[in-house]
Scaffold this motif. Structure first.
Motif: not given
Length: 764
Positions: A496-512
């Protein structure tokens, strides 16, 4: 209010009154010595040179008077007020002997001795036949000493002659004349002559003259010819011992890697002796492979003795990290004339050891917690002085108050590293400094759980090199540096927080992330006597560049390349950290730092990975703002529907810090500081207004100020800083300076603005 000011006035008056009464405690018939002055009278010497000479001469006078602060002598005052203690302990004894300072009496001043010191110093500087007089002035039980110096014209060097004899030693000294410190036309100075003898000795030590020393050089000075000029002739003293005139070569080299300080003699069997190349190893326990010593020793059989190689060998043994004691002995060989036998006695540190660290911490984001680290180490795992370290760590940070109350952080992980004391490369490389080059491989796993939000699994491995040119310059190159981050247990609240601030979605993206990294560090802060000291660290991080070039990845065209179903990151990131330390006094300095950083994502990435972006705020950054809460630009993150205050990061960073540090008393030091800076996005983000870099970026600088205490326990420094903002970049233009709003007496202002930082060590 007026009564309070009257009390202050009375207290201050009493303090000055007591301060002025120090003479009443003096012994009968004696005077308080309050200082001295030196006046140089000479019409030939320039005014500035005269003043400089006076300052140098005044520093030679003894004794020194009681120290004054703002016209008072507080230590003497405390000494007198404490009185004569009846016991050898207690507050009175402590005040008198530890805090206070006994009066410096005029009866202890030897005017004739000081006159001789001043005359000797000026004549050593080339002012021959200097005349010095002394006088004193007494008034109100106080006395001063006044010295007058009449120097003659300063003599200068007319010519310098090096030895002209045909001996090998004489020729070796003559060959050093090109770099002489004795320059024709320069003033005569005995100190320079001493330094010249030491310079010659240092050069001879590089040419095999092991037993030579500076005292064997005689400087004959002739001032009888010329007009205020001297001729200097350097020669070898007649009484120089024969062994000091010989250039020695190295003969036998013997290493004892199991030397015990507790035994008077060394006993070993013939089978304990190992001949490797041109040196002998006597290792009763077969502890090391012979090549360990081959890389450490700079002496080779048949080489002339060289002090540089002597010191390099000793320092390399120390820097291997496996020996607690390193001793070297050189003896004249009995078998070959004019040679030295070299012996190295090495005492081992314990091979295996465990270190456990427990610490408590708090930060400006409101988290309070602790961390434990347990490390098992093996200093010689493969008999090549390799260091194997296996670590297990865990910690917890609790959010006890504030916007993120209850959103605690737990972490658990392990790390294994192996360090070789050499370069491991397909081609041969050897370091050429006193510091042993190292190759290091690391594997790390960490699980981090942010309750009510998400969890992250992080895997990291690296392989690279660490080497030093000297004590000031260090390089670190990781040719392999791989990071893989995978999210876990993402809560519905965070979604729900990601809906308020889409940039928070980058924190939980898979990273290589993979690619080389390089850092260079220069520092001379270990040179304590310098007025100006510097520190510089530069870092370059290149991720996925070759892979992106080969695959032709271009996220703008939708050509995102994945490895193991994860898009790899492609970017260039640079960062520079420059620090300057200006010594203002014996116990005070001004420390300043500037950090500049930039990251550019391209090819397979549109933005930098969150873990690689820049942040500001917190205990070691801009201390008036909570950790990772500031920026980017003029953007201010709103509270989400879950009352979660997200951490802010960006592509660009500019930060400046300066603080005045001074000793207060004992182990307690104080600081006054100002911090400024911000972070910015490289490109505009529709979800973060005014967050991108622009020509008006200076208007978005945040500024904070504060004061702190540092408690120096020698083994650690506990730091407390209290800071508050004086410029808030997220306020409307024209309202960002908030100096007029400062109100320490207002509880709501303190709650909103005062930030307490508690940390270990200095911020920079």
């Amino acid at each position: 209010m007026k009564t309070r000011y009257i009390k202050y006035f009375i207290g201050l008056s009493l303090f000055f009154a007591f301060g002025c009464s120090n003479t009443r405690y003096l012994p009968e018939g004696d005077l308080l010595y309050t200082g001295s002055s030196v006046t140089v009278k000479d019409s030939v010497i320039k005014k500035n040179d005269r003043k400089e000479l006076e300052k140098e001469l005044e520093a030679l006078l003894r004794p020194k008077p009681n120290k004054k602060i703002f016209g008072l002598r507080p230590k003497l005052l405390i000494y007198n007020l404490a009185g004569q203690p009846k016991k050898t302990k207690g507050i009175r004894h402590w005040l008198r002997t530890k805090v206070g300072e006994a009066p410096v009496l005029f009866s202890k001043v030897d005017l004739d001795y000081n006159v001789a010191v001043l005359r000797n110093f000026t004549e050593n500087r080339g002012y021959f036949k200097t005349r010095v007089s002394a006088d004193s002035t007494a008034k109100n039980k106080r006395a001063t000493a006044e010295y007058t110096v009449w120097p003659k014209r300063q003599y200068k060097i007319k010519s310098v002659q090096f030895p002209v004899d045909s001996t090998d030693l004489g020729k070796s000294i003559a060959r050093t004349s090109r770099r002489t410190l004795l320059k024709e036309g320069n003033p005569y100075d005995l100190e320079i002559i001493k330094l010249e003898r030491e310079r010659i000795d240092a050069r001879l030590k590089e040419k095999g003259y092991y037993y030579f020393n500076p005292d064997y050089i005689l400087a004959q000075v002739d001032s009888t010819k010329g007009n205020y000029e001297v001729n200097i002739k350097l020669k070898i003293k007649d009484e120089t011992p024969d062994k000091a005139t010989i250039a020695y070569k190295i003969n036998k080299i013997t290493v004892y890697p199991n030397f015990s300080l507790l035994k008077d003699s060394i006993t070993y069997k013939k089978e304990d002796m190992v001949q490797y190349k041109d040196f002998t190893i006597i290792d009763t326990a077969n502890t090391f492979k012979p090549r360990v010593f081959d890389r450490a020793l700079y002496f080779k059989k048949g080489d002339f003795y060289n002090r540089k190689n002597h010191n390099l060998s000793l320092n390399r043994f120390v820097n291997l990290g496996t020996f607690s004691f390193v001793k070297n002995e050189l003896k004249v060989s009995d078998s070959i004339k004019n040679t030295l036998d070299a012996y190295y006695y090495l005492t081992l540190l314990p091979k295996k050891f465990i270190r456990v660290e427990v610490l408590g911490k708090t930060n400006s984001a409101g988290f309070t917690g602790s961390e434990i680290n347990a490390n098992w180490n093996n200093r010689n795992v493969f008999r090549g002085a390799e260091l194997l370290t296996v670590s297990v760590f865990g910690g917890a940070d609790f959010q006890l108050s504030g916007e993120n109350k209850g959103q605690n952080i737990f972490k658990l992980g392990t790390e294994t590293s192996l360090t070789w004391p050499r370069f491991i490369t397909p081609f041969k490389m050897e370091g050429s400094s006193e510091f042993v080059p190292k190759t290091k491989a690391t594997v790390r796993y960490e699980y981090q759980n942010r309750t009510l939000l998400y969890a992250l699994n992080s895997f990291k491995t690296s392989f690279g090199y660490i080497w030093k040119d000297n004590i000031r310059k260090e390089h670190q190159l990781n040719i392999v540096d791989v990071t893989y981050v995978s999210p876990n247990n993402v809560t519905a609240e965070y979604q729900q927080d990601i809906l308020d601030d889409p940039s928070l979605g980058k924190v939980i993206e898979k990273q290589l992330i993979f690619g080389p990294t390089y850092s260079y560090t220069f520092t001379n802060t270990m040179l304590k006597r310098r007025k100006n000291n510097f520190y510089f660290n530069g870092e370059v991080d290149l991720a996925g560049n070759v892979t992106g070039l080969v695959t032709g990845a271009n996220i703008k065209q939708g050509d995102t390349i994945k490895i193991f179903d994860v898009p790899f990151s492609q970017y260039v990131k640079v960062k520079a950290d420059f620090r300057h330390y200006l010594k203002l006094g014996k116990e005070s300095e001004l420390a300043s730092r500037i950090i500049v950083g930039a990251g550019f994502a391209y090819g397979n990435s549109s933005t930098l990975p969150t873990t690689k972006q820049f942040v500001v705020g917190g205990t070691n950054s801009i201390r008036a703002f909570r950790a990772r809460s500031l920026g980017p630009g003029s953007y201010q993150a709103p509270l989400t529907s879950n009352s979660f205050l997200p951490e802010q990061s960006a592509d660009l960073k500019l930060e400046f810090n300066t603080e005045y540090r001074a000793k207060i008393y004992g182990l307690m030091k104080g600081a006054l500081f100002v911090d400024a800076g911000n972070i910015w996005l490289l490109n505009a983000d529709p979800d973060k207004a005014r967050a991108e870099i622009s020509k008006d970026f200076i208007k978005q600088i945040a500024v904070g100020a504060g004061a702190g205490l540092r408690f120096d326990f020698s083994f650690l420094i506990l730091r407390t800083d209290l800071a508050f903002p004086i410029r808030k970049p997220y306020l409307p233009e024209g309202q960002r300076w908030v100096l007029d709003d400062i109100d320490f007496g207002n509880g709501s202002w303190r709650k909103e603005n005062l930030i307490l930082n508690i940390a270990i060590g200095y911020p920079f």
